[in-house]
Design a protein around this motif. Structure first.
Motif, short mmCIF file in Angstrom:
data_model
loop_
_atom_site.label_atom_id
_atom_site.label_comp_id
_atom_site.label_asym_id
_atom_site.label_seq_id
_atom_site.Cartn_x
_atom_site.Cartn_y
_atom_site.Cartn_z
N SER A 1 0.82 -1.22 0.00
CA SER A 1 0.00 0.00 0.00
C SER A 1 0.85 1.26 0.00
N ASP A 2 2.17 1.12 0.26
CA ASP A 2 3.06 2.29 0.30
C ASP A 2 4.45 1.87 -0.18
N CYS A 3 4.78 2.20 -1.42
CA CYS A 3 6.06 1.80 -2.01
C CYS A 3 6.82 3.05 -2.44
N ASN A 4 8.04 3.22 -1.91
CA ASN A 4 8.83 4.41 -2.18
C ASN A 4 10.27 4.05 -2.52
N VAL A 5 10.89 4.93 -3.31
CA VAL A 5 12.30 4.79 -3.66
C VAL A 5 13.00 6.08 -3.24
N ARG A 6 14.11 5.94 -2.55
CA ARG A 6 14.93 7.10 -2.18
C ARG A 6 16.27 6.95 -2.88
N ILE A 7 16.62 7.95 -3.68
CA ILE A 7 17.90 7.96 -4.37
C ILE A 7 18.79 9.00 -3.69
N THR A 8 20.04 8.64 -3.45
CA THR A 8 20.96 9.50 -2.73
C THR A 8 22.29 9.58 -3.48
N LEU A 9 22.83 10.78 -3.57
CA LEU A 9 24.17 11.02 -4.12
C LEU A 9 25.03 11.44 -2.96
N THR A 10 26.10 10.71 -2.70
CA THR A 10 26.95 10.99 -1.55
C THR A 10 28.41 11.10 -1.98
N SER A 11 29.22 11.66 -1.12
CA SER A 11 30.66 11.76 -1.39
C SER A 11 31.42 11.53 -0.10
N ASN A 12 32.73 11.39 -0.22
CA ASN A 12 33.53 11.12 0.96
C ASN A 12 33.68 12.32 1.88
N ASN A 13 33.18 13.50 1.50
CA ASN A 13 33.23 14.64 2.42
C ASN A 13 31.93 14.80 3.19
N GLY A 14 31.01 13.83 3.04
CA GLY A 14 29.79 13.82 3.82
C GLY A 14 28.62 14.55 3.18
N ASP A 15 28.85 15.22 2.05
CA ASP A 15 27.73 15.89 1.38
C ASP A 15 26.75 14.85 0.88
N VAL A 16 25.48 15.07 1.09
CA VAL A 16 24.46 14.14 0.64
C VAL A 16 23.31 14.93 0.02
N VAL A 17 22.87 14.50 -1.15
CA VAL A 17 21.70 15.07 -1.82
C VAL A 17 20.76 13.90 -2.05
N SER A 18 19.50 14.03 -1.66
CA SER A 18 18.55 12.93 -1.79
C SER A 18 17.26 13.40 -2.43
N ASN A 19 16.54 12.45 -2.99
CA ASN A 19 15.24 12.72 -3.58
C ASN A 19 14.39 11.46 -3.45
N ASN A 20 13.09 11.63 -3.34
CA ASN A 20 12.17 10.50 -3.24
C ASN A 20 11.39 10.32 -4.52
N GLY A 21 11.03 9.09 -4.82
CA GLY A 21 10.17 8.78 -5.95
C GLY A 21 9.26 7.64 -5.58
N TRP B 1 35.39 11.43 -4.07
CA TRP B 1 34.69 10.36 -4.76
C TRP B 1 33.21 10.53 -4.50
N TYR B 2 32.41 10.08 -5.46
CA TYR B 2 30.96 10.20 -5.39
C TYR B 2 30.34 8.85 -5.70
N GLN B 3 29.21 8.58 -5.08
CA GLN B 3 28.48 7.35 -5.35
C GLN B 3 27.00 7.60 -5.16
N SER B 4 26.21 6.94 -5.99
CA SER B 4 24.76 7.05 -5.93
C SER B 4 24.20 5.73 -5.43
N PHE B 5 23.16 5.79 -4.61
CA PHE B 5 22.51 4.55 -4.21
C PHE B 5 21.02 4.77 -4.00
N ILE B 6 20.27 3.68 -4.06
CA ILE B 6 18.83 3.74 -3.84
C ILE B 6 18.43 2.75 -2.76
N VAL B 7 17.34 3.07 -2.10
CA VAL B 7 16.73 2.17 -1.13
C VAL B 7 15.24 2.14 -1.46
#
Length: 145
Positions: free
Chosen positions: A82-102, A121-127
């Motif tokens: 009944s509730d399905c969400n995706v969170r995408i996050t762009l992170t780096s080794n300096n701790g900056d994080v930008v996220s968005n929900n879909g 370095w930067y990496q993107s991940f989803i949950v």
């Protein structure tokens, strides 16, 4: 509030804290050899995520025009409850994080970017969460700058 620790290929761990719809990340470690990486961009691209509970996403990271970009492609969808969400996050080794929900029906999640900084370095991940439980997580290759 539940807490899940996700081990990430050679990059330390991310601790996902779920409660009241909030996802927090912490515990990122600098990859081995990052300091010796040239100033020019290396790495990046897309990684085909493994199928978990019927969900599969390709997660990407790239650079261009002085920015780092993250995007995600839905390849298959499992039970959405009944509730399905995706969170995408762009992170780096300096701790900056930008996220968005879909939502789980978005086939292409985009529009995440951050100013590119040399020596990072930067990496993107989803949950993916269904009814408040994590059912899938996937991450991109590492982009060095």
């Amino acid at each position: 509030m539940s807490k899940t620790t996700v081990l990430r290929r050679g990059l330390g761990k991310a601790t996902l804290v779920l409660g009241a719809g909030v996802l927090a990340t912490a515990g990122f470690a600098t990859p081995a050899g990052a300091a010796a990486t040239s100033v020019s961009d290396t790495g990046g691209g897309c990684a085909a995520g493994s199928e978990q509970n019927g969900f599969r996403y390709d997660v990407c990271v790239s650079t261009g025009s002085g920015r780092v970009y993250s995007d995600t492609y839905l390849k298959s969808t499992g039970w959405q409850g009944s509730d399905c969400n995706v969170r995408i996050t762009l992170t780096s080794n300096n701790g900056d994080v930008v996220s968005n929900n879909g939502t789980c029906s978005n086939t292409h999640l985009i529009n995440l970017s951050a100013a590119k900084q040399s020596g990072r370095w930067y990496q993107s991940f989803i949950v993916v969460t269904v009814n408040g439980s994590v059912v899938n997580y996937s991450y991109s290759p590492v982009q060095y700058t």
